[in-house]
Structures are given as C-alpha cells and as structure tokens.
Design a protein around this motif. Structure first.
Motif, PDB file in Angstrom:
ATOM      1  N   LYS A  82      30.915  52.495  -9.238  1.00 47.48           N
ATOM      2  CA  LYS A  82      31.964  53.144 -10.028  1.00 47.48           C
ATOM      3  C   LYS A  82      32.345  54.509  -9.486  1.00 47.48           C
ATOM      4  O   LYS A  82      33.463  54.969  -9.659  1.00 47.48           O
ATOM      5  CB  LYS A  82      31.505  53.275 -11.487  1.00 47.48           C
ATOM      6  N   ASN A  83      31.362  55.165  -8.835  1.00 47.57           N
ATOM      7  CA  ASN A  83      31.620  56.500  -8.290  1.00 47.57           C
ATOM      8  C   ASN A  83      30.832  56.632  -6.994  1.00 47.57           C
ATOM      9  O   ASN A  83      29.619  56.820  -7.003  1.00 47.57           O
ATOM     10  CB  ASN A  83      31.212  57.583  -9.291  1.00 47.57           C
ATOM     11  N   HIS A  84      31.520  56.537  -5.873  1.00 50.34           N
ATOM     12  CA  HIS A  84      30.844  56.528  -4.572  1.00 50.34           C
ATOM     13  C   HIS A  84      30.201  57.867  -4.220  1.00 50.34           C
ATOM     14  O   HIS A  84      29.424  57.943  -3.267  1.00 50.34           O
ATOM     15  CB  HIS A  84      31.836  56.128  -3.471  1.00 50.34           C
ATOM     16  N   SER A  85      30.512  58.900  -4.972  1.00 49.83           N
ATOM     17  CA  SER A  85      29.887  60.205  -4.720  1.00 49.83           C
ATOM     18  C   SER A  85      28.617  60.381  -5.541  1.00 49.83           C
ATOM     19  O   SER A  85      28.048  61.473  -5.566  1.00 49.83           O
ATOM     20  CB  SER A  85      30.869  61.333  -5.042  1.00 49.83           C
ATOM     21  N   CYS A  86      28.158  59.309  -6.194  1.00 52.30           N
ATOM     22  CA  CYS A  86      26.976  59.406  -7.057  1.00 52.30           C
ATOM     23  C   CYS A  86      25.874  58.427  -6.652  1.00 52.30           C
ATOM     24  O   CYS A  86      25.399  57.624  -7.478  1.00 52.30           O
ATOM     25  CB  CYS A  86      27.362  59.156  -8.506  1.00 52.30           C
ATOM     26  N   PRO A  87      25.444  58.410  -5.392  1.00 52.61           N
ATOM     27  CA  PRO A  87      24.345  57.514  -5.016  1.00 52.61           C
ATOM     28  C   PRO A  87      23.021  57.995  -5.610  1.00 52.61           C
ATOM     29  O   PRO A  87      22.821  59.202  -5.826  1.00 52.61           O
ATOM     30  CB  PRO A  87      24.323  57.610  -3.492  1.00 52.61           C
ATOM     31  N   VAL A  88      22.146  57.054  -5.895  1.00 50.46           N
ATOM     32  CA  VAL A  88      20.811  57.368  -6.399  1.00 50.46           C
ATOM     33  C   VAL A  88      19.818  57.187  -5.254  1.00 50.46           C
ATOM     34  O   VAL A  88      19.746  56.114  -4.654  1.00 50.46           O
ATOM     35  CB  VAL A  88      20.432  56.470  -7.588  1.00 50.46           C
ATOM     36  N   ALA A  89      19.070  58.238  -4.954  1.00 52.74           N
ATOM     37  CA  ALA A  89      18.099  58.194  -3.856  1.00 52.74           C
ATOM     38  C   ALA A  89      16.694  58.450  -4.401  1.00 52.74           C
ATOM     39  O   ALA A  89      16.507  59.276  -5.299  1.00 52.74           O
ATOM     40  CB  ALA A  89      18.450  59.229  -2.786  1.00 52.74           C
ATOM     41  N   SER A  90      15.724  57.741  -3.855  1.00 56.71           N
ATOM     42  CA  SER A  90      14.331  57.944  -4.269  1.00 56.71           C
ATOM     43  C   SER A  90      13.418  57.891  -3.060  1.00 56.71           C
ATOM     44  O   SER A  90      13.616  57.076  -2.150  1.00 56.71           O
ATOM     45  CB  SER A  90      13.900  56.896  -5.297  1.00 56.71           C
ATOM     46  N   VAL A  91      12.429  58.777  -3.055  1.00 54.41           N
ATOM     47  CA  VAL A  91      11.375  58.794  -2.034  1.00 54.41           C
ATOM     48  C   VAL A  91      10.062  58.582  -2.775  1.00 54.41           C
ATOM     49  O   VAL A  91       9.716  59.375  -3.663  1.00 54.41           O
ATOM     50  CB  VAL A  91      11.358  60.131  -1.262  1.00 54.41           C
ATOM     51  N   THR A  92       9.341  57.523  -2.430  1.00 55.92           N
ATOM     52  CA  THR A  92       8.163  57.123  -3.204  1.00 55.92           C
ATOM     53  C   THR A  92       6.950  56.948  -2.307  1.00 55.92           C
ATOM     54  O   THR A  92       7.040  56.334  -1.237  1.00 55.92           O
ATOM     55  CB  THR A  92       8.435  55.804  -3.954  1.00 55.92           C
ATOM     56  N   TYR A  93       5.823  57.485  -2.779  1.00 56.21           N
ATOM     57  CA  TYR A  93       4.548  57.329  -2.063  1.00 56.21           C
ATOM     58  C   TYR A  93       3.502  56.769  -3.019  1.00 56.21           C
ATOM     59  O   TYR A  93       3.364  57.237  -4.159  1.00 56.21           O
ATOM     60  CB  TYR A  93       4.050  58.664  -1.513  1.00 56.21           C
ATOM     61  N   GLN A  94       2.743  55.781  -2.556  1.00 59.20           N
ATOM     62  CA  GLN A  94       1.579  55.273  -3.286  1.00 59.20           C
ATOM     63  C   GLN A  94       0.531  54.796  -2.281  1.00 59.20           C
ATOM     64  O   GLN A  94       0.873  54.425  -1.152  1.00 59.20           O
ATOM     65  CB  GLN A  94       1.951  54.100  -4.199  1.00 59.20           C
TER      66      GLN A  94
END
Length: 263
Positions: A82-94
C-alpha cells in the motif's frame, strides 16, 4: 559377474547412504542464502555490547554443530504494497540446541535470554527514525530437509521445508566447521531462566563476578574470531564431486542393466 558386482555395490554402499537415518553430521556447517552477505558468528551479533550488525543485503544464515547446537542470523525486509516507502525490516539473532527427529523433522530450541531482534517499521511507530530493539525468543519447527549438490553451482545445498511444508529459500554451505559464537548463554540473567545448555552457578555465587567472567571469555572468543578453524566452502571438493557424479552414473547403469535383463 560384472552385473553381480554392481548389485553388491548398489545395495551395500549407495542405497544405505541414501536411506540412512538423518544425521547431525549432515547439517554441520554454516549455511547462507543466495545473497551471500548474512553469516552467523561475531560479524552479525556482538554479545558484549549486545549489538546487532546489519548486513549489506537481506538474507538468512543457519549454523549447526554435529553435537546439537545451532545459531540463527536473519535479516529480512518485507515491502508494504500500500505504501512502498514503508518497508518493514528485522534483524534477528538466536542460538541454542536442536534435535533431528526420526522422521527427519528439525526442532530448534533457543536459549531464551540470548535472542535479540531489531525491528524497523517506520510507518507504524512513534518515531520513524528509531528502531525497536527487544529480546526475542521463537522456538522453530522444520518439517524436513534435503541436502544435495547443486548441479549448476557445484555447491552443497540445504533445502529446508518449514512447519507447513513450504520451501524456505535454499541455503549454501559457507563454512565447515561452522562459524559461530560460543554455544552457552551469552547474557544470562538468572539460573532459573537459563536452559540446560547454559553455564550454571553454585548457590551464593556472585552474579557480577559470573557476568564478568563470561564477558572476558566472550572477548577472547571475539579476538580469536579471525583465527577460527572454520574453512570457507565455496564449492564442493573436486574429489567428492567426482565421487557423487560417478555414483550417479553407476546407478543409472545398474538400473538400465536391470531393465534390459527383465526384457
């Protein structure tokens, strides 16, 4: 006589290897996705300063030891249609322990106190310029997996099937032995919240002293990170590739001979 020898080879060497029970030795190593920018180990997570290090490109990496320890490094970016300027990014460590069930499923059990995630959701948080840094724990179940040699790249490939049977992006062997941080609890809080694979303290042990000792061990581990015995694996060893190629040719020859004899 020649055909008999081929059958003996087929039923004593090739087929048993194909039908062998799942083995932790099969998974040993550091596996990374096609972007080849995400790797487990000290280059992804600094446990001393509890700092997640964002890679250049999105990707995932898993490391497995042959004695039941794993490490997970994920850098994911999901677009907003819906809004290309609103990506969701995540960096995860386990990291933690894992087991392979008799049906080939893999169960990952993380050390609860050590999981970390950096989440950026600029259009759904108060300050779009700040990311949320939180503790993270997510046990994982993989339905099954396949390990094979990619015929195009000539590399060991690990295809993991998620809990619902859908394919995860293929992973390629990058290091063997694996490139990993220490397998015990890196930032323990108290003994009640640690798992069986973590360091234990005797009653009355000073928590501050224990924490200092762990951090000193981690510093030494990070200082030696570039002297690791992990060897970078870009392509399968030539000798092994030849072996598997000739096994495939031999198998086809055996099957063809069997079909010819039946006629």
């Amino acid at each position: 006589m020649f055909i008999t020898s081929l059958y003996i080879l087929l039923f004593t060497i090739i087929i048993p290897n194909i039908l062998a029970d799942p083995s932790m030795e099969e998974l040993e190593g550091t596996w990374t996705s096609k972007s080849n920018t995400v790797f487990t180990g000290p280059g992804f997570y600094d446990p001393i300063d509890e700092l997640l290090i964002e890679p250049d490109l999105p990707g995932i990496s898993y490391s497995f030891t042959k004695d039941g320890h794993f490490e997970e490094a994920l850098y994911r970016v999901v677009g907003n249609p819906k809004n290309h300027s609103c990506p969701v990014a995540s960096v995860t460590y386990q990291h933690g322990t894992y087991e392979i069930l008799t049906n080939g499923s893999i169960v990952l059990t993380p050390i609860a106190v050590d999981g970390r995630q950096l989440l950026s959701d600029p259009c759904n948080q108060e300050n779009p310029n700040e990311s949320q840094y939180v503790r993270y724990v997510q046990p994982t179940f993989f339905k099954t997996y396949q390990k094979y040699v990619d015929s195009y790249h000539g590399r060991w490939t690990l295809q993991i099937y998620q809990f619902d049977g859908s394919k995860m992006q293929p992973l390629y062997l990058a290091y063997q032995p694996p490139l990993m941080l220490p397998t015990y609890a890196l930032n323990p809080t108290d003994s009640a919240s640690e798992t069986a694979s973590t360091l234990r303290s005797n009653g009355g042990t000073n928590k501050k002293k224990r924490s200092t000792n762990i951090k000193n061990n981690l510093k030494r581990s990070l200082e030696n990170s570039y002297r690791t015995n992990a060897i970078k694996r870009s392509f399968i060893d030539d000798n092994k590739f030849d072996f598997y190629w000739w096994c495939s040719v031999l198998s086809l020859g055996i099957i063809s001979s069997f079909l010819f004899l039946k006629k």
